[in-house]
Design a protein around this motif. Sequence first.
Motif, short mmCIF file in Angstrom:
data_model
loop_
_atom_site.label_atom_id
_atom_site.label_comp_id
_atom_site.label_asym_id
_atom_site.label_seq_id
_atom_site.Cartn_x
_atom_site.Cartn_y
_atom_site.Cartn_z
N MET A 1 68.60 -0.22 37.51
CA MET A 1 68.90 1.10 36.94
C MET A 1 68.18 2.21 37.70
SD MET A 1 70.88 1.25 34.27
CE MET A 1 70.46 2.34 32.92
N TYR A 2 68.92 3.24 38.00
CA TYR A 2 68.32 4.39 38.67
C TYR A 2 68.41 5.64 37.79
CZ TYR A 2 68.28 1.60 42.88
OH TYR A 2 68.04 0.62 43.79
N PHE A 3 67.43 6.47 37.93
CA PHE A 3 67.40 7.70 37.13
C PHE A 3 67.04 8.90 38.00
CE2 PHE A 3 66.33 4.15 34.38
CZ PHE A 3 67.23 4.33 33.33
N ILE A 4 67.46 10.05 37.55
CA ILE A 4 66.93 11.26 38.17
C ILE A 4 66.40 12.20 37.08
CG2 ILE A 4 68.38 11.25 40.24
CD1 ILE A 4 70.23 13.23 38.85
N ASP A 5 65.30 12.87 37.40
CA ASP A 5 64.81 13.93 36.52
C ASP A 5 65.41 15.23 37.02
OD1 ASP A 5 63.36 12.04 35.25
OD2 ASP A 5 61.46 12.52 36.26
N VAL A 6 65.99 15.96 36.10
CA VAL A 6 66.69 17.18 36.48
C VAL A 6 66.05 18.38 35.78
CG1 VAL A 6 68.92 18.38 36.38
CG2 VAL A 6 68.85 15.92 36.78
N ILE A 7 65.82 19.44 36.56
CA ILE A 7 65.32 20.69 35.94
C ILE A 7 66.54 21.49 35.51
CG2 ILE A 7 63.81 22.68 36.21
CD1 ILE A 7 62.98 21.43 38.94
N LEU A 8 66.66 21.71 34.22
CA LEU A 8 67.76 22.53 33.72
C LEU A 8 67.26 23.96 33.55
CD1 LEU A 8 69.19 20.10 31.02
CD2 LEU A 8 70.00 20.50 33.34
N PRO A 9 68.11 24.93 33.86
CA PRO A 9 67.65 26.33 33.85
C PRO A 9 67.55 26.90 32.44
CG PRO A 9 69.95 26.23 34.49
CD PRO A 9 69.51 24.82 34.28
N ILE A 10 66.92 26.19 31.55
CA ILE A 10 66.76 26.65 30.17
C ILE A 10 65.32 26.39 29.75
CG2 ILE A 10 69.14 26.51 29.34
CD1 ILE A 10 68.68 23.63 28.58
N PRO A 11 64.86 27.03 28.68
CA PRO A 11 63.45 26.88 28.30
C PRO A 11 63.12 25.52 27.67
CG PRO A 11 64.45 28.83 27.27
CD PRO A 11 65.54 28.01 27.82
N LEU A 12 63.40 24.46 28.37
CA LEU A 12 63.00 23.14 27.90
C LEU A 12 61.64 22.82 28.49
CD1 LEU A 12 66.00 20.69 28.45
CD2 LEU A 12 64.95 21.36 26.28
N LYS A 13 60.79 22.26 27.67
CA LYS A 13 59.44 22.00 28.16
C LYS A 13 59.45 21.00 29.33
CE LYS A 13 55.71 23.51 28.24
NZ LYS A 13 55.52 24.93 28.50
N GLN A 14 60.31 19.95 29.20
CA GLN A 14 60.31 18.94 30.24
C GLN A 14 61.61 18.91 31.03
OE1 GLN A 14 59.26 16.93 27.10
NE2 GLN A 14 57.10 16.85 27.63
N GLU A 95 62.82 27.98 33.32
CA GLU A 95 62.84 29.45 33.34
C GLU A 95 62.57 29.97 34.74
OE1 GLU A 95 61.46 30.77 28.85
OE2 GLU A 95 60.00 29.70 30.08
N VAL A 96 61.69 29.27 35.47
CA VAL A 96 61.41 29.69 36.84
C VAL A 96 62.65 29.49 37.71
CG1 VAL A 96 59.96 29.35 38.86
CG2 VAL A 96 58.97 29.10 36.58
N VAL A 97 63.32 28.36 37.51
CA VAL A 97 64.54 28.08 38.28
C VAL A 97 65.59 29.15 38.01
CG1 VAL A 97 66.53 26.53 38.41
CG2 VAL A 97 64.22 25.61 38.57
N SER A 103 72.47 33.41 40.45
CA SER A 103 73.17 32.71 39.38
C SER A 103 74.45 32.03 39.86
CB SER A 103 73.45 33.64 38.20
OG SER A 103 74.05 34.82 38.67
N ALA A 104 74.95 32.41 41.04
CA ALA A 104 76.12 31.71 41.57
C ALA A 104 75.80 30.25 41.89
CB ALA A 104 76.63 32.41 42.82
N PHE A 105 74.51 29.95 42.03
CA PHE A 105 74.10 28.56 42.27
C PHE A 105 74.05 27.74 40.99
CE2 PHE A 105 71.56 29.63 46.32
CZ PHE A 105 72.59 29.16 47.12
N LEU A 106 74.14 28.42 39.87
CA LEU A 106 73.87 27.74 38.61
C LEU A 106 75.05 27.79 37.65
CD1 LEU A 106 70.22 29.02 37.96
CD2 LEU A 106 70.90 26.78 38.79
N LEU A 107 76.20 27.34 38.10
CA LEU A 107 77.37 27.34 37.24
C LEU A 107 77.09 26.52 35.98
CD1 LEU A 107 80.09 26.73 39.96
CD2 LEU A 107 79.37 28.89 38.94
#
Length: 816
Positions: A1-14, A95-97, A103-107
């Motif tokens: 099994m493979y996983f990726i951690d993804v930074i979502l552009p929302i105020p999620l702590k992790q 939030e930093v992202v 924003s064109a990078f973040l559809l």
Amino acid sequence: MYFIDVILPIPLKQSFTYSVNVHEARFLKPGMRVAVPFGKSKVYTGIVFQVHTEAPIGYETKSIDQILDEEPIVNSLQLEHWQWMASYYMCTLGEVVRAGLPSAFLLESETIIKLSATATADEASFTDEEFLVYEALQHQSSLHINDVRSILDKRNVVKVIQQLLLKGIVEVEEAVVEKYTPRLVRYVRLAREFSSEANLQELLDSLSRAPKQKEVLMTLFMLNAGEKKPVSSVLLQKKSNSNAATLKTLIDKGILEEYYIHRDRVNYAGPEGSETKQLNEAQEKALSEIKESFTQQDVTLLHGVTSSGKTEIYVDLISDMLKMGKQVLYMLPEIALTTQLISRLQEYFGESISVYHSKYTLNERVEVWHNVLRNKPKAQIIIGARSSLFLPFSKLGLIIVDEAHETSFKQFSPAPRYHARDAAVVLGNLHGAKTLLGSATPSLESYFNAKAGKYGLVQLTQRYGNVLMPDIELVDIKEKHRKKQMNGHFSDRLLEEMKEVLESGDQVILFQNRRGFSPFVECTTCGTAPQCPNCDVSLTYHQYKNELRCHYCGYHMAMLISCMACGSETLDTKGFGTEQIETEVRSLFPNHEVGRMDQDTTRRKHAHSKLIDAIENREIDIIVGTQMLAKGLDFRNIGLVGVMNADNLLNFPDFRAHERSFQLLQQVAGRAGRTEKRGKVLIQTYNPYHTILQQLSVNDYEGMYKDEAEQRYQYKYPPYYRTIKITLRDRNYNKMQKSAVWFAALLQTKLKEHVLGPEAPPVGRIRNLFITNLLVKIPRQQSVAKTKIFIEKAVRSFNSVKEFSTVKLSIDVDNY
Ligand code: ADP
Ligand code: ZN
Ligand code: ZN
């Protein structure tokens, strides 16, 4: 099994973990974008943070929708910098992202697309899916991601939209209220049909009776050297000694064509590198001191009085960097300043400059991003406002923070509430680059750091060309009122000086720190002042539109005829803004051209640069303006600067008010007399014995620093203590107040007397939200990191209290 951690552009702590298959895992690298499902039906574009094999605990992972990049668009240095930013400024990486990427990078699900205004569709090159979306956009002006889903009858549509974006067919609709439109420069060229020898000869013969027009054409040939260089109409006019009418005739006849290019996107083709100015002795000395300091220190503060020629020193440092193949980031507090600077730098560095700031269109920002990512020749020097910190630099050698004391380097809202000056220092460290902070009036914090040996310090105390520092005179308007020597808001002294300067053909700047006609209106019978219904402030009277306006939320209404409280028609305007000064000055000097520069007059397209041009070309004799005028503009013929009233600056309820008044007034004063003649500055005040004004009048930065530093020490403020401001807002006053008291008590359990408040800010309600602040002070010996961890814990407890669930809590580290 493979996983990726993804930074979502929302105020999620992790970061959020998704599962990927083995091929995806091999392909994906940190910094690439993926489209991922979130919640019931949302889709986000996120940044891959890491690829691993450890399943997360507590939730079932979903698989990703699509991979959006072939190569990372964010590099590891950026990720490292952004992590620092999130942790230092107590916000989430998401939030930093969101702040960092165009924003064109973040559809995402919320994204709305529309046909691009400049689209030239080559339908043959479309895939079937692209064509379907394109066709749908012919029938309706915009589409939501979900619409695209149903059009294409599938879930994963982000990639299709991204392709259309790349091809320039669609644009992301932006919610930007005010879009910056870069200045357009008019160029002229010979019309196509005359490009052949024969036709050209015929043309020249036909012009034998119009020598002026012929002259213009010959000059054009000379200037554009075989059509290699663009020739602006201004240059052509000047070099051919002709006028606008001659040029117009040629254009009307179809001999010349005009075209426009964004000034800061012009491919500069003038002489390059040849014109760097010979530094004078003082500049040479400062330059070698900076270089020397950089051998010991990563950060150096260049404290150079206004007009000492700091920019020319930057130019030398920049060209060293370019020779070493390094990138340079040149940060300015405001885009307004870039116009003059860009043309200056282009003379030296030609095409190696790109400009980047958040008010550019998305396409332009994306273009610069890619150029920096690929380290293109065009992107060796980046000029930008604070958001340029987020670009994908890989080989930064030098960061220049110009006008480093400016508070607009601090982002107030939304998170990350970062200070670009401080974030630049950290960025510099990550790259092993040097950072130069330049200012005529350094912030107390920077000067303190320099004195403490944390930064290098280089001083430049003379103006270039030995121009004297302006002569500053304080005018006591209390006295002037008593002696009836005031005419409206003008003292007799100010009028005398204005007359003299105008007669000698020089220009005058009048500075008033408020826009509008008068800050408030009051009923002289009952004392009531009309208030904004949404905010706790009085409405400002704008005479031009005859309306009352709120400067916090934009609410406006027609000017009242009678008092809303008592009905008397005894409304009187109180205080004064730029608009009133303009009105008065027009009637006092009917034979002079008057211009006004403030937020109200510079909103329209190009208005700001047109105004700057008009001042440079001396079409305006008297300029009335707010602090927009104070910033780094280099005008040549300002003989007099008049400050209409210094008191409202000094009396602002903020611990930095004195420092800021000194900085602002010295900057405004610095606009005076930048050439041989000594400039004059008149400051009108009710309080001429105020220490700050006294220090200002003798240009005593050092004295100001000493006094203020002493005060800060006494009252436990930066640079001796660090501060973190916590703001609580709610529609319900009682709830807001209760939550603030609760939270303060919780913080006090550990931080004791270093928690101040809750205290309402000067404007206690904005847009119907009541506001209160807590201030946490951190003494030098206390761990900043631990304090932040404690506060974060407290915030978690706060968030778990049901009663406070509607209360908005925000944290501002090193608040301004
Ligand atoms: P600062 O940024 O310190 O306010 P500037 O760099 O704008 O000062 O310089 C002020 C003026 O002096 C500018 O018009 C600039 O062109 C001129 N100047 C500065 N240094 C030189 C130099 N070495 N040779 C010729 N002109 C110079
Ligand atoms: Zn309001
Ligand atoms: Zn009344």
